[in-house]
Structures are given as structure tokens and as C-alpha cells.
Design a protein around this motif. Structure first.
Motif, PDB file in Angstrom:
ATOM      1  N   VAL A 196       0.776  -1.134   0.134  1.00  0.00           N
ATOM      2  CA  VAL A 196       0.114   0.025  -0.074  1.00  0.00           C
ATOM      3  C   VAL A 196       0.783   1.312  -0.035  1.00  0.00           C
ATOM      4  O   VAL A 196       0.535   2.323  -0.503  1.00  0.00           O
ATOM      5  N   GLY A 197       2.033   1.301   0.657  1.00  0.00           N
ATOM      6  CA  GLY A 197       3.104   2.475   0.703  1.00  0.00           C
ATOM      7  C   GLY A 197       3.241   2.860  -0.715  1.00  0.00           C
ATOM      8  O   GLY A 197       3.836   4.050  -0.833  1.00  0.00           O
ATOM      9  N   THR A 198       3.273   1.944  -1.534  1.00  0.00           N
ATOM     10  CA  THR A 198       3.798   2.418  -2.932  1.00  0.00           C
ATOM     11  C   THR A 198       2.675   3.053  -3.778  1.00  0.00           C
ATOM     12  O   THR A 198       2.737   3.562  -4.893  1.00  0.00           O
ATOM     13  N   SER A 199       1.545   2.932  -3.314  1.00  0.00           N
ATOM     14  CA  SER A 199       0.255   3.532  -4.105  1.00  0.00           C
ATOM     15  C   SER A 199       0.414   5.042  -3.800  1.00  0.00           C
ATOM     16  O   SER A 199       0.218   5.525  -2.794  1.00  0.00           O
ATOM     17  N   ARG A 200      -0.091   5.803  -4.815  1.00  0.00           N
ATOM     18  CA  ARG A 200      -0.549   7.363  -4.605  1.00  0.00           C
ATOM     19  C   ARG A 200      -1.816   7.445  -3.895  1.00  0.00           C
ATOM     20  O   ARG A 200      -2.092   8.347  -3.089  1.00  0.00           O
ATOM     21  N   GLN A 201      -2.582   6.237  -3.941  1.00  0.00           N
ATOM     22  CA  GLN A 201      -3.923   6.429  -3.193  1.00  0.00           C
ATOM     23  C   GLN A 201      -4.126   5.809  -1.906  1.00  0.00           C
ATOM     24  O   GLN A 201      -4.936   5.392  -1.281  1.00  0.00           O
ATOM     25  N   ARG A 202      -2.623   5.668  -0.999  1.00  0.00           N
ATOM     26  CA  ARG A 202      -2.634   5.073  -0.075  1.00  0.00           C
ATOM     27  C   ARG A 202      -3.446   5.349   1.206  1.00  0.00           C
ATOM     28  O   ARG A 202      -3.756   4.816   1.859  1.00  0.00           O
ATOM     29  N   GLU A 203      -3.745   6.726   1.205  1.00  0.00           N
ATOM     30  CA  GLU A 203      -4.398   7.390   2.237  1.00  0.00           C
ATOM     31  C   GLU A 203      -5.710   6.753   2.192  1.00  0.00           C
ATOM     32  O   GLU A 203      -6.484   6.847   3.270  1.00  0.00           O
ATOM     33  N   GLN A 204      -6.315   6.420   1.003  1.00  0.00           N
ATOM     34  CA  GLN A 204      -7.872   5.762   0.838  1.00  0.00           C
ATOM     35  C   GLN A 204      -7.858   4.305   1.190  1.00  0.00           C
ATOM     36  O   GLN A 204      -8.600   3.820   1.429  1.00  0.00           O
ATOM     37  N   LEU A 205      -6.636   3.769   1.342  1.00  0.00           N
ATOM     38  CA  LEU A 205      -6.636   2.150   1.550  1.00  0.00           C
ATOM     39  C   LEU A 205      -6.297   1.948   3.005  1.00  0.00           C
ATOM     40  O   LEU A 205      -5.348   1.373   3.506  1.00  0.00           O
ATOM     41  N   VAL A 206      -7.612   2.183   3.519  1.00  0.00           N
ATOM     42  CA  VAL A 206      -7.748   1.908   5.119  1.00  0.00           C
ATOM     43  C   VAL A 206      -7.853   0.412   5.646  1.00  0.00           C
ATOM     44  O   VAL A 206      -8.729  -0.313   4.848  1.00  0.00           O
ATOM     45  N   PRO A 207      -6.913  -0.237   6.050  1.00  0.00           N
ATOM     46  CA  PRO A 207      -6.913  -1.595   6.542  1.00  0.00           C
ATOM     47  C   PRO A 207      -8.176  -1.820   7.266  1.00  0.00           C
ATOM     48  O   PRO A 207      -8.763  -1.308   7.992  1.00  0.00           O
TER      49      PRO A 207
END
Length: 134
Positions: free
Chosen positions: A98-109
């Protein structure tokens, strides 16, 4: 949800279609050692929904205690870990870091796996489904 991202230096880029509800924290000791920290956050994408746009990752094959093999994709120059997937001919699911994605803020575990290996000093991630193994 469409995501895109890449390695730290930008030599490798990718795009994928993922279900953000499947984002998970993994506490397994392999993830701890591979990241150099307490856990890793991953979102799965079927092979048909994951595409490397530029660059070619290096791959390290890790054999687990069960004998299962996992391909760890990373970029050798900057060291960014990009994904893990199965080894063999079967259809693959890429565990995108997830840390490699520009959308990481939206990828909530939404869940935690291998919780039995969680480091005791971590705070509890309340409201997440917890699975002791995987």
C-alpha cells in the motif's frame, strides 16, 4: 478502485484495480523482516487487474515454513518492495504494498492477519477483524 504507484525512485510504475475493503495489515515475521518494521499493509489485485507500466522488478523467492513459495517483487536500485504473489502456473493475486500507491490514504486496513506475531508494543488497531494466522 483504480490505483497507481511505483517504487521510491520512480523507475518502476504500476496501475491496478483493487477492492479497498480487502486492505489488510500483516504481522507475520516475514513481513516484519522484509520491511524492517513492525508490519506491512497490503491490498490484493488479481493478475488481470495489475499491470507494470514501466521497469522490471527483481524477484526474490521466499519459501515459508509450510513449503509454500512466495515471489517478492522489488526494485533493486532503491529497494522498494512492490508486491508479493504465488509461484507457479496458477492464476496469481498480487499483494500490492500500500505504501507504494499514490492512493495509500484511501486504502484503510479492514483486517489484521498473523496477529499472533504482532509485536507486543504496538497499539491495538481497534475495529479491525483480527485473524491469528492466515
Amino acid at each position: 478502485m483504480k490505483i497507481d504507484g511505483g517504487c521510491h525512485c520512480g523507475a518502476i510504475t504500476y496501475e491496478a484495480e483493487v477492492d479497498p475493503e480487502k486492505t489488510a495489515i500483516c504481522h507475520c515475521t516475514d513481513c516484519q523482516r522484509l520491511t524492517g518494521t513492525a508490519f506491512r499493509v497490503t491490498v490484493p489485485a488479481p493478475e488481470s487487474n495489475y499491470k507494470i507500466i514501466s521497469g522490471t522488478p527483481k524477484v526474490y523467492i521466499k519459501t515459508g515454513s509450510s513449503g509454500a513459495k512466495r515471489a517478492q517483487g522489488f526494485w533493486g536500485d532503491c529497494g522498494s518492495h512492490l508486491y508479493a504473489t504465488s509461484v507457479g502456473d496458477e492464476p496469481k493475486v498480487y499483494g500490492i504494498r500500500v505504501g507504494t500507491s499514490r492512493q495509500r490514504e484511501q486504502l484503510v486496513p479492514r483486517k489484521q492477519v498473523w496477529h499472533r506475531s504482532a509485536l507486543h508494543w504496538l497499539p491495538e488497531f481497534e475495529g479491525k477483524t483480527t485473524i491469528e494466522e492466515q
